[in-house]
Design an enzyme around this catalytic site. Sequence first.
Site, PDB file in Angstrom:
ATOM      1  N   LYS A  75     -12.682 -26.790 -10.128  1.00 36.06           N
ATOM      2  CA  LYS A  75     -14.161 -25.571  -9.450  1.00 36.06           C
ATOM      3  C   LYS A  75     -12.637 -26.258  -7.708  1.00 36.06           C
ATOM      4  CE  LYS A  75     -17.878 -24.687  -8.037  1.00 36.06           C
ATOM      5  NZ  LYS A  75     -19.162 -24.525  -7.937  1.00 36.06           N
ATOM      6  N   SER A 110     -21.311 -19.947 -10.126  1.00 34.27           N
ATOM      7  CA  SER A 110     -20.198 -19.282  -8.399  1.00 34.27           C
ATOM      8  C   SER A 110     -18.733 -20.169  -9.479  1.00 34.27           C
ATOM      9  CB  SER A 110     -20.387 -20.639  -7.447  1.00 34.27           C
ATOM     10  OG  SER A 110     -20.632 -21.571  -7.602  1.00 34.27           O
ATOM     11  N   SER A 143     -24.529 -22.786 -11.358  1.00 35.83           N
ATOM     12  CA  SER A 143     -23.230 -22.293 -11.494  1.00 35.83           C
ATOM     13  C   SER A 143     -22.579 -22.553 -12.063  1.00 35.83           C
ATOM     14  CB  SER A 143     -22.295 -22.476 -10.425  1.00 35.83           C
ATOM     15  OG  SER A 143     -23.336 -22.094  -8.896  1.00 35.83           O
TER      16      SER A 143
END
Lengths: 458, 95
Positions: free
Chosen positions: A66, A141, A165
């Site tokens: 990420k 996210s 997330s």
Amino acid sequence: MKIADKSTSAVSLVKAALDKAEKYQKTHHIFNWLNQDALRQAEEIDRKIKNGEPVGRLAGVPYAIKDNYLSRQGETTASAKILTGLSAPLDATCVEKLEAEGAILIGRTNLDAFAHGSSTENSFFGPTKNAKDLSRVAGGSSGGSAVAVALDIVQFATGSDTGGSIRQPASFNGVFGIKPTYGAISRYGVVAMASSTDVLGFFAQSAADLDLLMSITAGQDAKDQTSLPDFYGTKDEKLEKQKLGYVKEFMESPALDPEIKAALEGKLTLARSKGFETVELSLPTLEYALAVYYIIQPAEVASNLSRYDGIRYAFRSQKGKDIASVFSQTRSEGFMRENKRRIMIGNFVLSSGFYDAYFLKAAKARTLIIDEFAKAFSKVDAILTPVSPNPAFKLGEKVDDPVSMYLEDVMSVPVNLAGIPAVAFPAGETKSGLPLGLQLLGPRRSDKNLLGLVEDLC
Amino acid sequence: MEITDETMNHLAELSNFSLDSSEKQALKQDLASILRYISKLDELDTTKVEPTYQVFEMENVWRADDIFPQDADREALLALAPESLEHQIKVPKVL
């Protein structure tokens, strides 16, 4: 996990990953950056294998991070304009541990800027599309990481979970995701969002893969004061004849999609057929968890993001004329609308006159939520719940309505407030072919037991 | 809880944002709807409850006063800044 050995070369694994990454980037917009050095790194692993030198437990395994993880490879942007151009001078501890085992970075994945969001639509670089339906969101996210694993580009990807997330995008795309116990994995070198709930975790294609990743990355780190002494896997035995709880208030929620409810009931039936006892639990305080979270988290966001002022990191607005306007212009240009909402709400609930009514009140309610979980775990070993009330929604559907977007997190945030672990896993599909996900919650340090239970239920 | 223009100006100042009037109006509406939602907490009785600020089992641990080498040196950290000069971060005029 398919690792490189004498029969499978790291180069072939990495080449396949890069080819797929480039192909799907055009349709799904998954990566902020692709690693052009990956093939060279794979050759190095193959050379070691050929020479009989030791290679790690993830030798030649293509993976993605990420884009809020710092690494010397590529720029760390957190999908935010204000960090574009940031070449980190260090590697996150988690990245260091994975690469020490031979994992090869394929790319950095898209997220909502600073991990603020539940759809990956709040990215400065534009949204990532759902793995199964291009008209729908990836979730967020950590949307890019979830889609990268769902499309089998990489074998695993990292994520961060402050309020859901990892678990929500995992369930929107049909992959496994773990949100470990608070403190299980060092957060050193990852962009901070809300420090009292932020945890790092993973996406993978099986619970067994998540188990391997946890055993590699969990443990205390002098660089993160909140990391716990390694507990993962120290108690290897799995509990026999476990009791599985489910939450009455979630099952009766009018917001819960009937197909998710049916999937959950199906898993409870399966559990009973395998000898588990299932127990209905009433957890009435969880109804307030989302309100608590959207006070505490913005307060911590406002504090953590105050450091981005155009002085120390990467981006500085050219519109500023003096020091004060450099601060304010840089922050106004560099943050997305959702970042601004959270910073302003955070400053509101912390400001004099409102602190007691909002922040202190939320901190007290948080105690009640923790106590309610503690009571529940005196009766059951794990709790099965939905991850979110609905499967992946349409792009654009919620992006202009912050409260409806926040409601995505209503069933995931209680876990973060209490610091307990949860594992999201695929539980079939809707009639129209969208992935459905459920999550299993356990008491602190029960991460490994949860992964074992998930295997039983899949 | 109503959000006034005055509150918005105060929050923009606390947050160090310079917002034009259309963005300020849009954010005002957003903030009002978020505050309406989080005010749901008023229903919950929290008298005599101790607040929780962190979920880490904190206990004091003493360590030897040793110096550990840092991951990044001075030049690498200076390179993160948008502008630097003679081993220092360059900023616009302050006074």
